[in-house]
Design an enzyme around this catalytic site. Sequence first.
Site, PDB file in Angstrom:
ATOM      1  N   SER A  56      48.344  92.606  34.914  1.00  0.00           N
ATOM      2  CA  SER A  56      47.014  91.984  34.928  1.00  0.00           C
ATOM      3  C   SER A  56      46.277  92.259  33.620  1.00  0.00           C
ATOM      4  O   SER A  56      46.526  93.255  32.937  1.00  0.00           O
ATOM      5  CB  SER A  56      46.174  92.532  36.084  1.00  0.00           C
ATOM      6  OG  SER A  56      46.756  92.225  37.325  1.00  0.00           O
TER       7      SER A  56
HETATM    8  N1  SAH Z   1      48.925  95.230  39.855  1.00  0.00           N
HETATM    9  C1  SAH Z   1      49.891  94.642  38.952  1.00  0.00           C
HETATM   10  C2  SAH Z   1      49.744  93.134  38.905  1.00  0.00           C
HETATM   11  C3  SAH Z   1      51.072  92.469  38.988  1.00  0.00           C
HETATM   12  S1  SAH Z   1      51.059  90.713  39.280  1.00  0.00           S
HETATM   13  C4  SAH Z   1      49.819  95.281  37.584  1.00  0.00           C
HETATM   14  O1  SAH Z   1      48.903  96.067  37.325  1.00  0.00           O
HETATM   15  O2  SAH Z   1      50.700  95.042  36.758  1.00  0.00           O
HETATM   16  C5  SAH Z   1      51.167  90.643  41.041  1.00  0.00           C
HETATM   17  C6  SAH Z   1      52.373  91.259  41.692  1.00  0.00           C
HETATM   18  O3  SAH Z   1      52.287  91.000  43.090  1.00  0.00           O
HETATM   19  C7  SAH Z   1      53.718  90.691  41.248  1.00  0.00           C
HETATM   20  O4  SAH Z   1      54.523  91.725  40.776  1.00  0.00           O
HETATM   21  C8  SAH Z   1      54.293  90.063  42.514  1.00  0.00           C
HETATM   22  O5  SAH Z   1      55.697  90.179  42.631  1.00  0.00           O
HETATM   23  C9  SAH Z   1      53.587  90.863  43.602  1.00  0.00           C
HETATM   24  N2  SAH Z   1      53.517  90.237  44.921  1.00  0.00           N
HETATM   25  C10 SAH Z   1      53.317  88.919  45.219  1.00  0.00           C
HETATM   26  N3  SAH Z   1      53.319  88.740  46.563  1.00  0.00           N
HETATM   27  C11 SAH Z   1      53.520  89.967  47.127  1.00  0.00           C
HETATM   28  C12 SAH Z   1      53.672  90.437  48.470  1.00  0.00           C
HETATM   29  N4  SAH Z   1      53.596  89.610  49.521  1.00  0.00           N
HETATM   30  N5  SAH Z   1      53.881  91.763  48.651  1.00  0.00           N
HETATM   31  C13 SAH Z   1      53.965  92.618  47.609  1.00  0.00           C
HETATM   32  N6  SAH Z   1      53.867  92.230  46.319  1.00  0.00           N
HETATM   33  C14 SAH Z   1      53.643  90.923  46.077  1.00  0.00           C
END
Ligand code: SAH
Length: 218
Positions: A67
């Site tokens: 993010s």
């Molecule tokens: N908090 C992260 C943001 C990553 S982007 C950071 O600081 O880097 C969002 C993430 O959510 C992705 O890695 C994606 O695979 C995950 N995601 C999407 N749907 C999800 C679900 N149902 N359960 C767990 N993770 C999920």
Amino acid sequence: MRLTEDTYNHQGLRRQLVQSIHAKGITDDRVLDAMLAVPRHFFLDSAFDKRAYEDKAFPIGEGQTISQPYTVAYQSQLLEVKPFMKVLEIGTGSAYQAVVLAEMGVQVFTIERQRKLFDNNKKFDFLKKYKFLKTFYGDGYDGLPTYGPFDRVIITAAAPEIPQKLIEQLKPGGMMVIPLGAGDLQQMMRITKLENGSLKEEVFDYFSFVPMIYGKNN
Ligand code: SAH
């Protein structure tokens, strides 16, 4: 390949980033201090070394992103955590948001649905420094019923609807911060579960997240 050294140059760029986030309206010193403490370049491939302190999202593999720092700060501020709280994060991704929260002194339980990203974090030695940070592989829509209830839930992917099981896993008085919406933009919402069980909803700015997807991916 990951970098593991936090040079003066990185620290200087990080200070500038945190100042710019402050200038954009993030005023909670605990959030700003945590972001000053966490070397964001550790969470990216070394190819992004020069850009790790730009206020931008970057690819982390599997079509996912770390993010944008402003977004991490915004969600962390809305979450209003206090030390030792139990926080559930959906979407571990790079684990950057999870570590920012851990740096604020809370217990973090974070779930990732992409096996490869979960495995990468298992091999990410820097995370071992955080004794109260636990990573899980699974579908965030189910939450972690055996570890709950939680004081806070933070969703870091675009949720098409409010996940009911996660509301159930919130303590009375607990809060969820969730980017809600199925289109290109999501509205940041904060949902407070009142002591009588009813929900208070507050709406904030618009952001763009990768989608929260049902089920897990091997
Ligand atoms: N908090 C992260 C943001 C990553 S982007 C950071 O600081 O880097 C969002 C993430 O959510 C992705 O890695 C994606 O695979 C995950 N995601 C999407 N749907 C999800 C679900 N149902 N359960 C767990 N993770 C999920």
